[in-house]
Design an enzyme around this catalytic site. Structure first.
Site, PDB file in Angstrom:
ATOM      1  N   ARG A 137       0.982  -1.243   0.046  1.00  0.00           N
ATOM      2  CA  ARG A 137      -0.206   0.091  -0.026  1.00  0.00           C
ATOM      3  C   ARG A 137       0.833   1.108   0.125  1.00  0.00           C
ATOM      4  O   ARG A 137       1.773   1.442  -0.822  1.00  0.00           O
ATOM      5  CB  ARG A 137      -0.831   0.103   1.131  1.00  0.00           C
ATOM      6  CG  ARG A 137      -2.211   0.854   1.118  1.00  0.00           C
ATOM      7  CD  ARG A 137      -3.083   0.429   2.156  1.00  0.00           C
ATOM      8  NE  ARG A 137      -2.797   0.773   3.498  1.00  0.00           N
ATOM      9  CZ  ARG A 137      -3.550   0.804   4.512  1.00  0.00           C
ATOM     10  NH1 ARG A 137      -4.706   0.442   4.595  1.00  0.00           N
ATOM     11  NH2 ARG A 137      -2.779   1.123   5.751  1.00  0.00           N
ATOM     12  N   HIS A 171       3.457  -1.082   8.475  1.00  0.00           N
ATOM     13  CA  HIS A 171       2.035  -1.610   8.855  1.00  0.00           C
ATOM     14  C   HIS A 171       1.906  -3.124   8.263  1.00  0.00           C
ATOM     15  O   HIS A 171       2.473  -3.271   7.159  1.00  0.00           O
ATOM     16  CB  HIS A 171       0.989  -0.975   7.994  1.00  0.00           C
ATOM     17  CG  HIS A 171      -0.607  -1.155   8.506  1.00  0.00           C
ATOM     18  ND1 HIS A 171      -1.041  -1.007   9.914  1.00  0.00           N
ATOM     19  CD2 HIS A 171      -1.845  -1.378   7.651  1.00  0.00           C
ATOM     20  CE1 HIS A 171      -2.117  -1.298   9.958  1.00  0.00           C
ATOM     21  NE2 HIS A 171      -2.514  -1.328   8.516  1.00  0.00           N
TER      22      HIS A 171
HETATM   23  C1  LIG Z   1      -5.955   1.636  10.566  1.00  0.00           C
HETATM   24  C2  LIG Z   1      -4.488   1.474  10.672  1.00  0.00           C
HETATM   25  C3  LIG Z   1      -4.052   0.996  12.031  1.00  0.00           C
HETATM   26  C4  LIG Z   1      -4.860   0.337  12.892  1.00  0.00           C
HETATM   27  O1  LIG Z   1      -5.287  -0.896  12.631  1.00  0.00           O
HETATM   28  P1  LIG Z   1      -6.366  -2.045  13.326  1.00  0.00           P
HETATM   29  O2  LIG Z   1      -6.296  -3.269  12.549  1.00  0.00           O
HETATM   30  O3  LIG Z   1      -7.378  -1.370  13.494  1.00  0.00           O
HETATM   31  O4  LIG Z   1      -5.456  -2.299  14.636  1.00  0.00           O
HETATM   32  C5  LIG Z   1      -2.694   1.224  12.421  1.00  0.00           C
HETATM   33  N1  LIG Z   1      -1.625   1.615  11.367  1.00  0.00           N
HETATM   34  C6  LIG Z   1      -2.142   1.957  10.325  1.00  0.00           C
HETATM   35  C7  LIG Z   1      -1.194   2.466   9.364  1.00  0.00           C
HETATM   36  C8  LIG Z   1      -3.560   2.008   9.822  1.00  0.00           C
HETATM   37  O5  LIG Z   1      -3.982   2.422   8.586  1.00  0.00           O
END
Ligand SMILES: *Cc1c(COP(=O)(O)O)cnc(C)c1O
Length: 389
Positions: A137, A171
């Site tokens: 992404r 992420h």
């Molecule tokens: C949405 C998001 C999170 C949180 O994700 P969860 O699965 O709800 O814990 C953390 N970091 C990034 C970059 C995100 O886009």
């Protein structure tokens, strides 16, 4: 809002939020600070109120997906550091600087555009470098073929005028999955993150804030804690891993039994006649439909929770209403409260029945559904997002 309150509403349990916050901080240890992920109106829970509570509790920051979400929080007086996670056009740099919002930087060209704008404005934009370690992404790619080029690019970004590179993060794609191949994938992502950070350090590029843990990693890999962690769904006590840490659901979606009617056998219910009464039936009409966030895919597939137990949704869910079978629940009467999902009827199960994830259901609770915020079981504030009411 009085007018809509006894129709369909959500209760947001701020004590549950507080409990979850402490449990998650405890899991990640004292050296890692909690960043509340409050994008999409805090996953439908109400970003302003949730952020206020997290600020009071001493969270390290907040994360949103766009500049307007960040401005909403600043407009409400929230002072915590805010990181904007998503794509932001460079012409919004003024807003980011004025509102003290840190911006994610995902490529060299994006960084150059932010830098030019910041210099033109005579300000400094705080940025966090995003590493793509396997999500494909946003971010600088960290797989073998791209590693060196990304390393060079990030070094150049760190030297751009008008930018202050405060953080670096990544992420995870499957940190919430337990299979062996998912575990391997997550560990490989983490390894790429560490390798890039180390290579940058060797080049003299260091960052004050490292972070990578989302909900899945917070549950399954607490050793990924670093300076910050960014749990989203689990903060709200939902997702399939919430139970493992004893977290509590924050949101309860409620409605009432609006009307009750008796149906003769073979009477069809709702659009499309997807349900027919097989016996003399007592059917309740609920003032909640897909326009409130009750996905139509739950038609004939979900049970709402009454004081007497579960009542199956029968027939297709309409825009503003749906029907439930109360034949086996003779004590349930008109005006009675019903839980659509919450502590008794988990949104995780509703999501599974709908063929989606809990995120999508809580985000779908629409603006005409009032949020009622509770502490100690008592209402402390409420909010309706309809214009001009
Ligand atoms: C949405 C998001 C999170 C949180 O994700 P969860 O699965 O709800 O814990 C953390 N970091 C990034 C970059 C995100 O886009």
């Amino acid at each position: 809002m009085e007018s809509t309150l006894k129709r369909t509403w959500v209760e947001i349990d701020l004590d549950a939020l507080t409990h979850n916050y402490h449990a998650l901080c405890c899991r990640m240890g004292p050296n890692s600070r909690f960043v509340g992920v409050v994008k999409a109106d805090a996953y439908g829970h109400g970003a302003v109120e949730v952020s206020r509570v997290l600020e009071e509790l001493g969270a390290g920051g907040l994360a949103v997906s766009n500049i307007d979400e960040a401005r909403e929080l600043r407009g409400a007086g929230i002072r915590l550091p805010i990181l904007q996670l998503g794509l932001t056009p460079a012409d919004q740099t003024t807003l980011a600087i004025e509102n003290q919002i840190a911006q994610t930087v995902w490529s060299e060209s994006a960084a150059e555009a932010f830098s030019r704008e910041a210099v033109r404005l005579g300000g400094v934009l705080t940025v966090h470098i995003k590493l793509d370690t396997g999500m494909s992404r946003l971010g600088f790619q960290c797989d073998r073929p791209h590693f060196e080029a990304s390393l060079e690019a990030i070094c150049r970004v760190c030297g751009l005028p008008g930018l202050e590179a405060e953080g670096i993060f990544t992420h995870f794609a499957v940190s919430d999955e337990t299979g062996e191949s998912s575990r391997d994938y997550t560990l490989r992502q983490y390894d790429r993150f560490r390798s890039m950070v180390r290579a940058l350090e060797m080049r003299g590029a260091t960052f004050r804030l490292l972070h990578c843990a989302n909900s899945g990693a917070t549950v399954a890999y607490p050793r990924f804690a670093h300076d910050l962690f960014r749990p989203g769904i689990i903060t709200y006590g939902i997702g399939h891993q919430a139970g493992e840490l004893g977290l509590l659901p924050v949101m309860t979606l409620k409605t009432v039994v609006g009307a009750i009617k008796e149906l003769l056998p073979d009477t069809a219910v709702s659009y499309g006649r997807t349900f027919r009464a097989r016996r003399p039936s007592r059917v309740g009409v609920l003032p909640i439909g897909y326009a409130d966030g009750l996905h139509r895919t739950l038609s004939n597939r979900w049970q709402v929770w009454t004081a007497q137990g579960p009542a199956p949704v029968v027939g297709n869910i309409c825009m503003d209403m749906c029907m439930v079978d109360l034949t086996d629940l003779p004590q349930v009467g008109e005006g009675d409260e019903v839980e659509v999902y919450g502590p008794n009827s988990s949104v995780n199960d509703a999501a599974a029945a709908a063929g989606t994830i809990s995120y999508e259901l809580t985000c779908a609770v629409s603006k005409r559904v009032p949020r009622v915020y509770l502490r100690g079981g008592k209402e402390v504030s409420r909010e309706l997002l309809l214009r001009g009411i």
